[in-house]
Scaffold this motif. Structure first.
Motif, PDB file in Angstrom:
ATOM      1  N   ALA A 473      11.438   6.430 -10.429  1.00  0.00           N
ATOM      2  CA  ALA A 473      11.691   5.613  -9.769  1.00  0.00           C
ATOM      3  C   ALA A 473      10.318   4.740  -8.965  1.00  0.00           C
ATOM      4  O   ALA A 473       9.409   4.944  -9.248  1.00  0.00           O
ATOM      5  N   VAL A 474      11.523   4.106  -8.620  1.00  0.00           N
ATOM      6  CA  VAL A 474      10.676   2.996  -8.167  1.00  0.00           C
ATOM      7  C   VAL A 474      10.478   2.135  -6.328  1.00  0.00           C
ATOM      8  O   VAL A 474      11.395   2.005  -6.431  1.00  0.00           O
ATOM      9  N   ARG A 475       9.696   2.895  -5.718  1.00  0.00           N
ATOM     10  CA  ARG A 475      10.084   1.987  -3.819  1.00  0.00           C
ATOM     11  C   ARG A 475       8.867   1.007  -3.940  1.00  0.00           C
ATOM     12  O   ARG A 475       7.574   1.048  -3.754  1.00  0.00           O
ATOM     13  N   ILE A 476       9.219   0.474  -3.235  1.00  0.00           N
ATOM     14  CA  ILE A 476       8.358  -0.958  -2.335  1.00  0.00           C
ATOM     15  C   ILE A 476       8.820  -0.796  -0.614  1.00  0.00           C
ATOM     16  O   ILE A 476       9.577  -0.378  -0.405  1.00  0.00           O
ATOM     17  N   SER A 477       6.794  -0.615   0.053  1.00  0.00           N
ATOM     18  CA  SER A 477       7.399  -0.166   1.464  1.00  0.00           C
ATOM     19  C   SER A 477       6.695  -0.820   2.585  1.00  0.00           C
ATOM     20  O   SER A 477       5.026  -1.724   1.369  1.00  0.00           O
ATOM     21  N   SER A 552       4.282  12.046 -12.945  1.00  0.00           N
ATOM     22  CA  SER A 552       3.170  12.030 -12.901  1.00  0.00           C
ATOM     23  C   SER A 552       3.682  10.088 -11.914  1.00  0.00           C
ATOM     24  O   SER A 552       5.153  10.437 -11.708  1.00  0.00           O
ATOM     25  N   ALA A 553       2.311  10.196 -10.655  1.00  0.00           N
ATOM     26  CA  ALA A 553       2.946   8.596  -9.761  1.00  0.00           C
ATOM     27  C   ALA A 553       2.167   7.727  -9.836  1.00  0.00           C
ATOM     28  O   ALA A 553       1.190   7.758 -10.404  1.00  0.00           O
ATOM     29  N   LEU A 554       2.487   6.947  -9.827  1.00  0.00           N
ATOM     30  CA  LEU A 554       1.080   4.948 -10.020  1.00  0.00           C
ATOM     31  C   LEU A 554       1.706   4.758  -8.214  1.00  0.00           C
ATOM     32  O   LEU A 554       3.201   3.978  -8.022  1.00  0.00           O
ATOM     33  N   LEU A 555       0.452   4.974  -7.368  1.00  0.00           N
ATOM     34  CA  LEU A 555       0.493   4.083  -6.072  1.00  0.00           C
ATOM     35  C   LEU A 555      -0.118   2.672  -5.797  1.00  0.00           C
ATOM     36  O   LEU A 555      -1.520   2.449  -6.481  1.00  0.00           O
ATOM     37  N   VAL A 556       0.666   1.481  -5.545  1.00  0.00           N
ATOM     38  CA  VAL A 556      -0.107   0.172  -6.408  1.00  0.00           C
ATOM     39  C   VAL A 556      -0.011  -0.561  -4.715  1.00  0.00           C
ATOM     40  O   VAL A 556       0.779  -0.549  -3.890  1.00  0.00           O
ATOM     41  N   PRO A 557      -0.963  -0.938  -4.164  1.00  0.00           N
ATOM     42  CA  PRO A 557      -1.706  -1.597  -3.121  1.00  0.00           C
ATOM     43  C   PRO A 557      -0.930  -2.877  -2.396  1.00  0.00           C
ATOM     44  O   PRO A 557      -0.925  -3.511  -3.566  1.00  0.00           O
ATOM     45  N   VAL A 558      -0.199  -3.482  -1.374  1.00  0.00           N
ATOM     46  CA  VAL A 558      -0.097  -5.059  -1.820  1.00  0.00           C
ATOM     47  C   VAL A 558      -0.773  -5.972   0.244  1.00  0.00           C
ATOM     48  O   VAL A 558      -0.365  -4.522   0.532  1.00  0.00           O
ATOM     49  N   LYS A 559      -1.350  -6.302  -0.680  1.00  0.00           N
ATOM     50  CA  LYS A 559      -2.530  -7.001   0.415  1.00  0.00           C
ATOM     51  C   LYS A 559      -2.006  -8.304   1.051  1.00  0.00           C
ATOM     52  O   LYS A 559      -1.692  -9.201   0.562  1.00  0.00           O
ATOM     53  N   VAL A 560      -3.321  -8.544   1.857  1.00  0.00           N
ATOM     54  CA  VAL A 560      -2.609  -9.466   2.298  1.00  0.00           C
ATOM     55  C   VAL A 560      -3.894 -10.108   3.259  1.00  0.00           C
ATOM     56  O   VAL A 560      -4.363  -9.650   4.383  1.00  0.00           O
ATOM     57  N   GLY A 561      -4.820 -10.659   2.206  1.00  0.00           N
ATOM     58  CA  GLY A 561      -6.388 -10.967   2.472  1.00  0.00           C
ATOM     59  C   GLY A 561      -6.852  -9.796   1.891  1.00  0.00           C
ATOM     60  O   GLY A 561      -6.747  -8.901   1.153  1.00  0.00           O
ATOM     61  N   SER A 562      -7.608  -9.020   3.433  1.00  0.00           N
ATOM     62  CA  SER A 562      -8.019  -7.838   2.980  1.00  0.00           C
ATOM     63  C   SER A 562      -7.546  -6.509   3.755  1.00  0.00           C
ATOM     64  O   SER A 562      -7.771  -5.327   3.353  1.00  0.00           O
ATOM     65  N   GLY A 566       1.772  -3.102   2.202  1.00  0.00           N
ATOM     66  CA  GLY A 566       2.877  -2.714   1.769  1.00  0.00           C
ATOM     67  C   GLY A 566       2.209  -1.689   0.965  1.00  0.00           C
ATOM     68  O   GLY A 566       0.744  -1.287   0.191  1.00  0.00           O
ATOM     69  N   MET A 567       3.223  -1.297   0.483  1.00  0.00           N
ATOM     70  CA  MET A 567       2.557  -0.120  -1.324  1.00  0.00           C
ATOM     71  C   MET A 567       3.698  -0.149  -2.058  1.00  0.00           C
ATOM     72  O   MET A 567       5.160   0.129  -2.012  1.00  0.00           O
ATOM     73  N   ILE A 568       3.600  -0.215  -3.449  1.00  0.00           N
ATOM     74  CA  ILE A 568       4.368  -0.186  -4.820  1.00  0.00           C
ATOM     75  C   ILE A 568       4.188   1.208  -5.108  1.00  0.00           C
ATOM     76  O   ILE A 568       2.760   2.229  -6.023  1.00  0.00           O
ATOM     77  N   SER A 569       5.208   2.274  -5.408  1.00  0.00           N
ATOM     78  CA  SER A 569       5.188   3.547  -5.619  1.00  0.00           C
ATOM     79  C   SER A 569       6.466   3.984  -6.981  1.00  0.00           C
ATOM     80  O   SER A 569       7.524   3.560  -7.070  1.00  0.00           O
TER      81      SER A 569
END
Length: 683
Positions: A473-477, A552-562, A566-569
């Motif tokens: 599964a992959v979710r973008i929030s 297992s899971a991987l959580l990657v943050p989505v940043k604008v500036g600092s 959002g997040m990719i899970s």
């Protein structure tokens, strides 16, 4: 004096006549004693008659004999010689002497058995034949009623009946003798161990043997003789020593032949591995090398089936299969989680598995192709390069027990060369994967300038991640301004689930998602391993985001500036490995997150630009704006076409990859021009 000499001669002659009359009886008792007595009497009779003739002067003219001193010397030599022969022959008739000579004769006969065994070993190299012949000689030379031979079977881990003496006994009961295998293994350390301590079970009508003679090769017991004496007989200490010497002679010869065979085997093994390495070219693809390896194994191991699984990354693999006809089947993007259990077990535990008969191992999950081909023997081995396991090799044969111990040595010796093949192929796959991922990311980056809505970019990014990494599964929030909720913008699932709490476009409560909230607060990605005791995602959080029981899971943050917006899970449920996502996977997802960050910035910039233009102009001509916009887009597309044509003109021999990229740009630009003409100018 003359009368005494005459009487002595008569006595000797009469004794000689009497012995001759009873020669048949005497020779039946002892022919050697008879010969000695007759020889002694003949010499004494001749010497006595010569003394009478000498005293009568009949030798007066005979040279030397006519001399009194010489005749006396000759007379006494003859008398002593005759008496020695006579006494030797008479003493041989004494019972004690006859018993002693009989004992010596039997002892020599028994020692002759050792000589026979040595001669047998010079002309016969088959161990079963040597043991059976030796047993027959033992029974005939010693006071034995029967004997049996047992050999140690490594496969059965037991002593197996080989043969028995042909003494008229029923030998079927000897096949049922059961042994204490631990006591048998200790026999080389205790050669005087009695048979009672070795035998665990004896048939009811079989008596206990009196002696066990071991046959030892080096430090290993390869077999032994069980010997039974006759009811009235016995085996003395000398007999025991002689028979143990015979066992040692056989064991020494077998050890010598074994060492020679072992040396020959190692020479053949080294030569085979050397030839195999000459046939492998690591610059070629794995297909050609696997075919060469299969042909080498087929000549040496008689394996009709070979399969090499190369693990590209966790969960994905390439499988090369060579069948009986030598044809090669290549399977790409194999789901390693769905491979046969024995293959994944060998890869995980890094331990080889050998199956002698698949019919007896029906519970083991193997490839259907193996079963349909009628294979019985199976060897599955991990392939390593350095310290890491990079693949799994499978060999199969149609006959049971076809892959023996020596065959396994050949297979294991070839594993380093096969590991080199796998490593070279993995390197090629990694280069192609990195090139493919670079192209995918560049295409995704180029699309964000054309998409009006950021949500479309999120959906495209989720599809890209699913196609490339194939997670469960992959979710973008995104995160709302208050930080209390997460809005799902895109969702991709490998398999549908009924436990999903949040749809593709829905809201998730951050208070029930501690790990997602932690990533949002810290701005750092997180790897989650459910097999770990200190970092486990709760069921409530898992169901909200993925709706599955993840591994297992991987959580990657989505940043604008600092700021994390959002997040990719990503979640994985199918694979057993603790570390599902590799460093390259993390780098790929992180790059996608950066692209999404650019998309959000562009969307924000477009929104701000439109608002600014609206405020400054108040109103504008829509038709003129549409025409200007169409001209700009057509000009941009023509620039791409012209640039690609110019590139092809300057490169007379472009590579296939460059040609494919240029054609893709021309095709995409032409389609855009068509879209602009039919939409914008049409209005």
């Amino acid at each position: 004096m003359h009368l005494f000499d005459f009487a002595g001669a008569v006595v000797f002659l009469l004794a000689l006549i009497a012995v001759s009359r009873f020669s048949r009886y005497i020779t039946a008792q002892d022919r050697e004693a008879y010969n000695h007595v007759v020889t002694g009497l003949v010499i004494l009779a001749i010497i006595s008659l010569s003394k009478i003739y000498s005293d009568a002067g009949l030798f007066g003219r005979t040279p030397f004999v006519s001399e009194p001193l010489f005749f006396k010397l000759l007379f006494w030599i003859g008398m002593i010689t005759g008496l020695v022969f006579l006494i030797s022959g008479v003493t041989n008739w004494v019972p004690l002497s006859r018993s002693y000579r009989k004992y010596n004769k039997e002892r020599i006969q028994k020692l002759e058995l050792i000589k026979r065994v040595e001669q047998l070993l010079r002309v016969e190299s088959r161990l079963p034949v040597v043991l059976k012949k030796t047993l027959d000689h033992m029974v005939s030379s010693y006071d034995l009623s029967r004997g049996a031979i047992y050999l140690y079977s490594r496969k059965r881990n037991a002593m197996v009946w080989l043969g028995s003496s042909d003494g008229g006994h029923v030998v079927s009961d000897l096949t049922k003798v059961a042994f204490d295998i631990e006591a048998v293994k200790d026999l080389p350390l205790n050669r005087h161990q009695s048979p009672e301590n070795l035998i665990a079970e004896l048939p009811r009508d079989t008596s206990m043997p009196e002696l066990a003679v071991p046959v030892i090769t080096g430090d290993y017991l390869i077999g032994f003789f069980l010997l039974w004496t006759k009811p009235s007989g016995s085996i003395d200490d000398d007999d025991r020593v002689n028979m143990r010497i015979i066992g040692d002679i056989i064991g020494h010869e077998v050890c010598h032949e074994f060492l020679q065979l072992k040396q020959d085997f190692h020479n053949d093994l080294d030569l085979w591995v050397k030839n195999l390495n000459l046939q492998i070219d690591y610059r070629r693809g794995a297909q050609q090398n696997v075919t060469a390896v299969a042909e080498a194994f087929r000549r040496q191991v008689n394996a009709e089936y070979l399969s090499l699984v190369i693990v590209k990354e966790e969960g994905a693999a390439v499988r090369f299969t060579v069948g009986e006809t030598g044809g090669l089947l290549t399977e790409t993007n194999v789901d390693f989680g769905k491979t046969p259990a024995v293959v994944s077990t060998v890869y995980q535990q890094e331990q080889a598995v050998y199956i002698d008969d698949l019919g007896d191992q029906a519970a083991i999950e193997t490839d259907d192709m193996l079963i349909r081909s009628g294979n019985k023997s199976l060897a599955v081995l991990p392939v390593k390069h350095g310290a890491r396991t990079v693949g799994v090799l499978t060999l199969a044969a149609r006959q049971p027990f076809a892959i023996g111990r020596n065959h396994r040595r050949f297979i294991e010796s070839a594993l380093p060369a096969i590991g080199g093949i796998v490593d070279a192929e993995q390197h090629r796959l990694e280069l192609r994967r990195n090139e493919r991922r670079g192209f995918i990311l560049n295409r995704l980056l180029s699309r964000i300038v054309e998409v009006e809505k950021a949500e479309d970019v999120f959906a495209t990014a989720a599809s890209v991640i699913k196609a490339e990494l194939r997670p469960s599964a992959v979710r973008i929030s995104s995160v709302d301004n208050r930080g209390a909720f997460m809005e799902s913008l895109a969702l991709q699932m490998t398999e549908p689930t009924t436990t999903m709490l949040t749809p593709a476009r829905g809201t998730m409560i951050l208070s029930l998602m501690p790990y997602h909230r932690l990533v949002l607060e810290t701005g750092r990605l997180m790897m989650i391993n459910q097999q770990s005791t200190d970092r486990r995602m709760t069921e409530a959080e898992s169901k909200q985001v993925f709706g599955v029981k993840l591994n297992s899971a991987l959580l990657v943050p989505v940043k604008v500036g600092s700021k994390t917006v959002g997040m990719i899970s990503l979640a994985e449920t199918r694979h057993w490995n603790k570390q599902r996502f590799t460093q390259d996977d993390i780098q790929f997802v992180t790059t996608v997150a950066s692209i999404l960050s650019v998309a959000l910035r562009l969307a924000r910039a477009k929104l701000e630009t439109r608002e600014t233009v609206r405020k400054k102009l108040g109103k504008f001509d829509p038709e003129a704006y549409a025409q200007a916009r169409a001209r700009g887009r057509i000009k941009s597309s023509l620039t791409g076409i012209l640039g690609s044509v110019e590139f092809l003109k300057t490169h007379k021999q472009p590579t296939d990859n460059d040609l494919e990229k240029c054609l893709a740009i021309i095709d995409r630009s032409a389609r855009r021009i068509g879209e602009y003409v039919t939409t914008d100018t049409g209005r």
